[in-house]
Design an enzyme around this catalytic site. Structure first.
Site, mmCIF file in Angstrom:
data_model
loop_
_atom_site.group_PDB
_atom_site.id
_atom_site.type_symbol
_atom_site.label_atom_id
_atom_site.label_comp_id
_atom_site.label_asym_id
_atom_site.label_seq_id
_atom_site.Cartn_x
_atom_site.Cartn_y
_atom_site.Cartn_z
ATOM 1 C CG ASP A 106 -78.992 142.236 42.234
ATOM 2 O OD1 ASP A 106 -80.043 142.852 42.447
ATOM 3 O OD2 ASP A 106 -77.868 142.787 42.230
ATOM 4 C CG ASP A 214 -81.634 147.324 40.732
ATOM 5 O OD1 ASP A 214 -80.524 147.596 41.224
ATOM 6 O OD2 ASP A 214 -82.097 147.897 39.724
ATOM 7 C CD GLU A 288 -80.165 149.942 44.217
ATOM 8 O OE1 GLU A 288 -79.064 150.447 43.931
ATOM 9 O OE2 GLU A 288 -80.958 149.511 43.361
ATOM 10 C CG HIS A 361 -73.498 146.724 41.258
ATOM 11 N ND1 HIS A 361 -74.163 146.521 42.450
ATOM 12 C CD2 HIS A 361 -74.436 147.148 40.382
ATOM 13 C CE1 HIS A 361 -75.443 146.804 42.297
ATOM 14 N NE2 HIS A 361 -75.631 147.197 41.054
ATOM 15 C CG ASP A 362 -74.964 150.698 40.991
ATOM 16 O OD1 ASP A 362 -74.584 150.350 39.855
ATOM 17 O OD2 ASP A 362 -76.105 150.467 41.433
#
Length: 588
Positions: A106, A214, A288, A361-362
């Site tokens: 990430d 991200d 993302e 994770h969100d």
């Protein structure tokens, strides 16, 4: 990314692949401090190898003050002490590679932590060589810095409050679209870009297999032409003052100025040239990208443009949000979900590539959000949802615990929550006078903490996650839902996911086939076909707790002589009715 020049008979590994997301803090704790770590990931590689995944997407393990659980990075080239060491990361790379599992890091390069050396230097003086690594602006004309309304623009932060933080020492504001401890990087500044590219090359040299980036479509901000400033965005209606006399500032939505900006394609293409060109085949990049349309995605993921291999869309996970945003939870008709996912299948059919996910994770747990997490239907709804998603055209993602059918957690009070976004919303909602129980109900449904409760390995103390006290509550249903009890159970969610992933690997039609949605307006059946080289897969699922349901009678064509290659209903034939959350995959 470098496999885009492959011949017509070759495809990148991720077209048929499955990428498993590990959120290290919650995966497995190897040292008893209550926080998951790299040692825990290494210890559970057998779980991942047995599952059959092709790669692990490792959520941030970099050095961080952990304001946003690692998405606030203070050193890109070191590991957070509570998560392990660089030597352990090297060991993880070696052991994963020995099992044929790639590691995708990430990467957060839209912002850093305010404890990053770049920012510490930048805020030490307006003359700092790192000053322009970030966005700095003086107070609004006619205002004094630090007072309400003095912010350079009226933008709001994703995590509540204004998007500008006053810096007393240098007399300017800095931009943060997330927490105040996450200042935005200024990608207009060439030295910043080269520092980022150098860091990315360092990780690839170390052996990582790519990056999930991200909010990467936020790196190009819209700057007013010829100005040193950024512009306001239109305000909505100011909220009613309910704080006993304190004025509320109505913050504007920054989205028009920070997503998919004017230089975004140029910057991503530059990143590819500077970081990935000349590298061995097999590296992958995932962007993302909130607030991104199918039309945008065709450009971002077109192999000829050499930007990113695939993106994460947010469209389908925003469908249960009402006019009030994320916390305004509304029902989600199945037809709306099919229209969204189907549009992305159609839109990227000839150019580009899809990422397929229910959760990360969100996002809350899919079996609680899109399925039925009651004891009666949990297993079948988890397997039905997994089948429908993974047999679309695209790269399939599994978030840790999804392969076990883990559910949302029973958070009793606000004290049980940890997530900065959830806590910020709770604080602001109560200040506006909203009903505390209604606020908690929305948090229980959609808080990011639902995904972050520890993975349930055993029925024992703390679900086998740690020998210490876990950093976040363990779901009490670990007694029934845990990995240990599922490994040798042929009817478990884990065993089913193994068969599903094997089907993705074994059937070329999954990676290569056309996609056709069937009965698009049906509110219980989710059905589609995949076709390639004379082979057709027909996927039909009853995504409801009602049944039985006859697919043929409802208009789903079932080919004569079709073979059932996967089902969560033992002993069912191709033309049989489907029970609640029943799914069948037919090959003809």
């Amino acid at each position: 990314m470098s496999e885009t020049s492959a011949g017509p008979s070759e495809i990148p590994w991720w077209h048929a692949g499955v990428i498993y997301q590990v959120y290290p803090r919650s995966f497995a704790d190897s040292d008893g401090d209550g926080i998951g770590d790299l040692g825990g990931v290494i210890a559970k590689l057998d779980h991942l190898e047995r599952l059959g995944v092709d790669a692990v997407w490792l959520s941030p393990v970099y050095a961080s003050p952990m304001v946003d659980n690692g998405y606030d990075i203070s050193d890109y080239q070191d590991v957070a002490p509570e998560l392990g060491t660089l030597a352990q990361l090297d060991d993880l790379l070696a052991q994963a590679h020995a099992r044929g599992i790639r590691i995708v890091m990430d990467l957060v390069v839209n912002h850093t932590s305010d404890q990053h050396p770049w920012f510490l230097d930048a805020r030490s003086s307006t003359q700092s060589p790192y000053r322009d690594f970030y966005w700095w602006r003086p107070p609004r004309e006619g205002h004094v810095g630090g007072e309400p309304g003095a912010e350079p623009t009226n933008w709001g932060s994703v995590f509540s409050g204004p998007a500008w933080e006053w810096d007393e020492a240098t007399g300017e504001y800095y931009l943060h679209l997330f927490a105040p401890e996450q200042p935005e990087l200024n990608w207009e500044h060439p030295p910043l870009r080269e520092a980022v590219y150098s860091m990315m090359r360092w990780w690839l040299d170390r052996g990582v297999d790519g990056f999930r980036m991200d909010v990467v479509n936020m790196i190009s901000k819209r700057v007013v032409p010829g100005s040193p400033g950024l512009e306001d965005t239109p305000l909505g209606e100011a909220p009613e003052d309910t704080s006993g006399g304190t004025d509320h500032t109505a913050y504007g939505d920054p989205a028009p100025h920070v997503f998919n900006g004017p230089r975004i394609h140029e910057l991503l293409a530059e990143m590819h040239r500077e970081v990935f060109d000349g590298r061995p085949a097999g590296l992958v990049t995932v962007g993302e990208m909130p607030v991104t349309t199918v039309e945008h995605a065709r450009l971002y993921t077109d192999p000829a443009r050499r930007e990113v291999d695939m993106i994460f869309t947010f469209e389908h996970v925003d469908l249960d949000s009402g006019p009030g945003g994320k916390w305004d939870v509304v029902p989600l008709p199945l037809s709306a979900l099919k229209r969204s996912l189907g549009a992305w299948q159609t839109g990227l059919a000839d150019v580009g590539w899809n990422s397929l996910y229910w959760s990360n994770h969100d996002q809350p747990r899919p079996v609680s959000r899109f399925g039925d997490d009651s004891p009666e239907h949990r297993v079948r709804s988890a397997t039905a949802l997994g089948t429908v998603l993974q047999l679309h055209r695209g790269t399939a993602y599994v978030f840790q615990g999804e392969e076990l059918g883990m559910t949302n957690a029973p958070f009793a009070s606000i004290e049980d929550f940890d997530d900065v976004e959830s806590l910020g919303h709770h604080r602001e909602a109560l200040a506006r006078g909203e009903d505390p129980e209604a606020v908690l109900a929305a948090l229980r449904t959609k808080s990011r903490d639902n995904a972050r409760t520890p993975v349930q390995w055993t029925a024992g103390r703390h679900a086998g996650f740690t020998t210490g006290e876990p950093w976040l509550l363990v779901n009490p249903n670990h007694v029934e839902i845990n990995a240990e009890s599922q490994y040798d159970d042929a009817d478990s969610v884990y065993s089913y996911y193994r068969r599903l992933i094997a089907l993705r690997h074994d059937e070329p039609v999954v990676a290569r086939g056309d996609f056709t949605m069937l009965v698009p307006e049906h509110e219980q059946l989710y059905a589609f076909t995949r076709e390639h080289d004379g082979v057709r897969l027909t996927v039909v699922a009853n995504l409801s707790s009602d049944g039985p349901l006859d697919p043929v009678a409802e208009g789903v064509p079932v080919p004569d002589g079709a073979e059932v290659v996967l089902t969560n209903e033992p002993d069912s034939g191709a033309s049989d009715v489907l029970g609640p959350w029943g799914v069948r995959v037919l090959r003809s």
